[in-house]
Design an enzyme around this catalytic site. Structure first.
Site, mmCIF file in Angstrom:
data_model
loop_
_atom_site.group_PDB
_atom_site.id
_atom_site.type_symbol
_atom_site.label_atom_id
_atom_site.label_comp_id
_atom_site.label_asym_id
_atom_site.label_seq_id
_atom_site.Cartn_x
_atom_site.Cartn_y
_atom_site.Cartn_z
ATOM 1 N N HIS A 185 -59.711 1.863 -18.143
ATOM 2 C CA HIS A 185 -59.760 1.641 -19.597
ATOM 3 C C HIS A 185 -59.259 2.815 -20.428
ATOM 4 O O HIS A 185 -59.137 2.703 -21.649
ATOM 5 C CB HIS A 185 -61.184 1.268 -20.045
ATOM 6 C CG HIS A 185 -62.137 2.432 -20.112
ATOM 7 N ND1 HIS A 185 -62.791 2.900 -19.009
ATOM 8 C CD2 HIS A 185 -62.533 3.214 -21.142
ATOM 9 C CE1 HIS A 185 -63.561 3.931 -19.357
ATOM 10 N NE2 HIS A 185 -63.417 4.148 -20.639
HETATM 11 C C1 UD1 Z 1 -64.660 3.942 -25.998
HETATM 12 C C2 UD1 Z 1 -64.793 5.462 -25.995
HETATM 13 C C3 UD1 Z 1 -64.618 5.977 -24.574
HETATM 14 C C4 UD1 Z 1 -65.538 5.283 -23.601
HETATM 15 C C5 UD1 Z 1 -65.412 3.776 -23.733
HETATM 16 C C6 UD1 Z 1 -66.477 3.101 -22.901
HETATM 17 C C7 UD1 Z 1 -63.989 6.584 -28.049
HETATM 18 C C8 UD1 Z 1 -62.904 7.382 -28.644
HETATM 19 N N1 UD1 Z 1 -63.747 6.071 -26.822
HETATM 20 O O1 UD1 Z 1 -63.323 3.645 -25.569
HETATM 21 O O2 UD1 Z 1 -64.922 7.367 -24.550
HETATM 22 O O3 UD1 Z 1 -65.205 5.677 -22.295
HETATM 23 O O4 UD1 Z 1 -65.610 3.394 -25.102
HETATM 24 O O5 UD1 Z 1 -66.154 1.789 -22.611
HETATM 25 O O6 UD1 Z 1 -65.026 6.416 -28.653
HETATM 26 N N2 UD1 Z 1 -62.572 -4.070 -27.786
HETATM 27 C C9 UD1 Z 1 -62.911 -5.397 -27.755
HETATM 28 N N3 UD1 Z 1 -64.233 -5.720 -27.743
HETATM 29 C C10 UD1 Z 1 -65.225 -4.801 -27.776
HETATM 30 C C11 UD1 Z 1 -64.862 -3.454 -27.815
HETATM 31 C C12 UD1 Z 1 -63.524 -3.098 -27.823
HETATM 32 O O7 UD1 Z 1 -62.049 -6.267 -27.735
HETATM 33 O O8 UD1 Z 1 -66.418 -5.174 -27.755
HETATM 34 C C13 UD1 Z 1 -61.137 -3.704 -27.746
HETATM 35 C C14 UD1 Z 1 -60.511 -3.565 -29.143
HETATM 36 O O9 UD1 Z 1 -59.201 -4.049 -29.086
HETATM 37 C C15 UD1 Z 1 -60.509 -2.057 -29.347
HETATM 38 C C16 UD1 Z 1 -60.288 -1.550 -27.929
HETATM 39 O O10 UD1 Z 1 -60.985 -2.449 -27.087
HETATM 40 O O11 UD1 Z 1 -59.497 -1.638 -30.227
HETATM 41 C C17 UD1 Z 1 -60.790 -0.133 -27.705
HETATM 42 O O12 UD1 Z 1 -62.161 -0.012 -28.104
HETATM 43 P P1 UD1 Z 1 -62.737 1.403 -28.603
HETATM 44 O O13 UD1 Z 1 -64.208 1.305 -28.775
HETATM 45 O O14 UD1 Z 1 -61.953 1.905 -29.740
HETATM 46 O O15 UD1 Z 1 -62.389 2.375 -27.408
HETATM 47 P P2 UD1 Z 1 -62.698 2.229 -25.866
HETATM 48 O O16 UD1 Z 1 -61.417 2.203 -25.113
HETATM 49 O O17 UD1 Z 1 -63.672 1.141 -25.642
HETATM 50 N N1 UDP Z 2 -70.110 -1.137 -16.544
HETATM 51 C C1 UDP Z 2 -70.659 -2.399 -16.612
HETATM 52 N N2 UDP Z 2 -69.826 -3.476 -16.495
HETATM 53 C C2 UDP Z 2 -68.485 -3.358 -16.310
HETATM 54 C C3 UDP Z 2 -67.937 -2.053 -16.239
HETATM 55 C C4 UDP Z 2 -68.769 -0.964 -16.375
HETATM 56 O O1 UDP Z 2 -71.864 -2.544 -16.757
HETATM 57 O O2 UDP Z 2 -67.796 -4.375 -16.219
HETATM 58 C C5 UDP Z 2 -71.000 0.021 -16.676
HETATM 59 C C6 UDP Z 2 -70.938 0.985 -15.513
HETATM 60 O O3 UDP Z 2 -71.806 0.566 -14.485
HETATM 61 C C7 UDP Z 2 -71.365 2.294 -16.160
HETATM 62 C C8 UDP Z 2 -70.815 2.172 -17.574
HETATM 63 O O4 UDP Z 2 -70.566 0.781 -17.787
HETATM 64 O O5 UDP Z 2 -72.771 2.392 -16.226
HETATM 65 C C9 UDP Z 2 -69.529 2.933 -17.712
HETATM 66 O O6 UDP Z 2 -68.932 2.623 -18.918
HETATM 67 P P1 UDP Z 2 -67.367 2.733 -19.195
HETATM 68 O O7 UDP Z 2 -66.628 2.749 -17.936
HETATM 69 O O8 UDP Z 2 -67.045 1.685 -20.192
HETATM 70 O O9 UDP Z 2 -67.260 4.130 -19.981
HETATM 71 P P2 UDP Z 2 -67.273 5.663 -19.554
HETATM 72 O O10 UDP Z 2 -68.420 5.903 -18.641
HETATM 73 O O11 UDP Z 2 -65.950 5.966 -18.919
HETATM 74 O O12 UDP Z 2 -67.385 6.372 -20.856
#
Ligand code: UD1
Ligand code: UDP
Length: 385
Positions: free
Chosen positions: A223
């Site tokens: 991601h």
């Molecule tokens: C965010 C965090 C990242 C973390 C990740 C966990 C920041 C800068 N990044 O990244 O550190 O590792 O969360 O998962 O805060 N979207 C959906 N549905 C949702 C959420 C997001 O469709 O419920 C899509 C949207 O198109 C959005 C994109 O995902 O623009 C990115 O979401 P965003 O929360 O901005 O960043 P993450 O990549 O999720």
């Molecule tokens: N996770 C989850 N379902 C998924 C993918 C991840 O429950 O389909 C959980 C995973 O077990 C871990 C957390 O989400 O506890 C990690 O989150 P993510 O990878 O989104 O973010 P990061 O840790 O890189 O910030």
């Protein structure tokens, strides 16, 4: 009684907050009370609500419904809304987790109006400031009063940035933003993995639902913007996974983050078409936490760019190929339980083949004793003024 205002927003923060909330409810209800604020950074059912349901987290007291946006838009809307909640609730401290935009907004909002910030998962560094998370976590740490580092490396990073050791800070006086206290506390996510490991087995129907061959699959999550923003990078990673799957007759299971799913849906790319025609490639919707633990426990190996998933692979004693050039969780790599492969297809395949050829490595104790949440609660009660 101390009143904590907790900021959550992204999936991993909801999961981490579950551990602390469980400890507060079951062991510290006479001394701590928690107001939960969900920024709405993640909002799909499978990225947010599912964790409240499965992990027994009470409904958030506030949902700020900020949603997606550019960094500036998202953070500024959060900052404005969080400040209003702080003014209304008058908490003794604000709790933030990790390094997302929700973390940064919480830290800035509270510190500017002199509410102490408690940063859980502090001190971690990738030493790569092009990652938005690195900017968020450094800023959050330097606005905090109580800092909880899950690893010794995290505490050392803070000392290098000028933070005093706990002993020195205590000799100077009480904790405050100019005299922050740094604690090494273990990892809340380890608490969660231990707590839910047996219960995760109740979700075995997932294997049948998706045609997953229990024990003969690689679990992968992707991601990070570095791996998804440029379709050629994403395509290269997926092609490497596809080649491994075909060469080794092994399934690839990818619960895909919406960021990555959106990118794939828009792509017109030969590698992605090849992946889509490989029946051993199981691209599924994001799963709940218990299903994720189940998938981790029964995998052959994990390949991920997630911070949380690389640690959980370690917790359940699975080797991990980290799809990043660096990691904040350096001890996992130093103990030879994970390899940094970045997004280079050759390095990804070499790392997979390495782990295939060697016996399962030793997994030393790095992340505490599974009681980080209790430690943090006790320490907040003792040190928050
Ligand atoms: C965010 C965090 C990242 C973390 C990740 C966990 C920041 C800068 N990044 O990244 O550190 O590792 O969360 O998962 O805060 N979207 C959906 N549905 C949702 C959420 C997001 O469709 O419920 C899509 C949207 O198109 C959005 C994109 O995902 O623009 C990115 O979401 P965003 O929360 O901005 O960043 P993450 O990549 O999720
Ligand atoms: N996770 C989850 N379902 C998924 C993918 C991840 O429950 O389909 C959980 C995973 O077990 C871990 C957390 O989400 O506890 C990690 O989150 P993510 O990878 O989104 O973010 P990061 O840790 O890189 O910030």
């Amino acid at each position: 009684m101390k009143k904590l205002l907790t900021i959550i927003g992204a999936r991993p923060q909801i999961i981490k907050a579950a551990a602390l909330n469980r400890a507060i409810r079951t062991k510290f209800a006479d001394e701590l009370t928690e107001v939960l604020v969900h920024t709405g950074q993640h909002y799909d059912h499978g990225m947010s609500e599912v964790f409240f349901e499965e992990m027994g987290i009470p409904k958030a007291d506030y949902n700020l419904e900020i949603g997606s946006g550019s960094h500036g838009q998202q953070t500024s809307r959060m900052l404005d809304s969080i400040e209003q909640v702080i003014i209304k609730e008058k908490p003794d401290a604000l709790v933030i987790y990790g390094d997302t935009n929700s973390t940064l907004a919480g830290a800035l909002a509270a510190a500017k109006i002199h509410v102490p910030v408690i940063h859980i998962e502090s001190g971690l560094r990738s030493f790569n400031k092009r990652m938005p998370e690195e900017v968020n976590r450094i800023t959050a740490d330097h606005a905090s009063t109580l800092l909880y580092s899950p690893t010794k490396a995290g505490s050392r990073n803070l000392e290098k940035e000028g933070f005093r050791t706990l002993r020195e800070a205590q000799q100077r006086g009480k904790a405050d933003i100019d005299n922050p206290y740094v604690f090494h506390c273990g990892d809340l996510m380890y608490d969660n993995t231990l707590f839910y490991s047996d219960k995760a087995d109740e979700y075995e129907s997932l294997f049948e639902k998706h045609g997953i061959d229990k024990g003969n699959y690689v679990l992968s999550t992707i991601h990070r913007p570095q791996n998804t923003d440029d379709i050629n990078v994403l395509s290269g990673i997926l092609n490497a996974l596809n080649e491994i799957s075909l060469a080794d007759d092994v399934q690839m299971v990818l619960p895909l983050h919406p960021r990555t799913a959106n990118k794939i849906a828009q792509a017109d790319d030969e590698n992605i078409k090849k992946v889509q025609s490989n029946p051993n490639f199981k691209v599924i919707e994001p799963v709940g936490f218990l299903e994720m633990i189940l998938l981790e426990k029964n995998s052959k190996l994990v390949m991920t760019d997630s911070g949380g998933v690389q640690k959980e692979a370690f917790f359940v004693k699975k080797p991990c190929v980290i799809l990043r050039p660096e990691t904040e969780w350096t001890e996992i790599v130093e103990s030879n339980c994970a390899i940094l492969a970045g997004s280079d297809p050759e390095k990804i395949k070499t790392a997979y083949n390495h782990f295939k050829a060697i016996p399962i490595p030793e997994f030393p104790e790095i992340f505490g004793d599974g009681k980080a949440a209790e430690f943090i609660c006790r320490s907040i009660i003792d040190h928050l003024n």
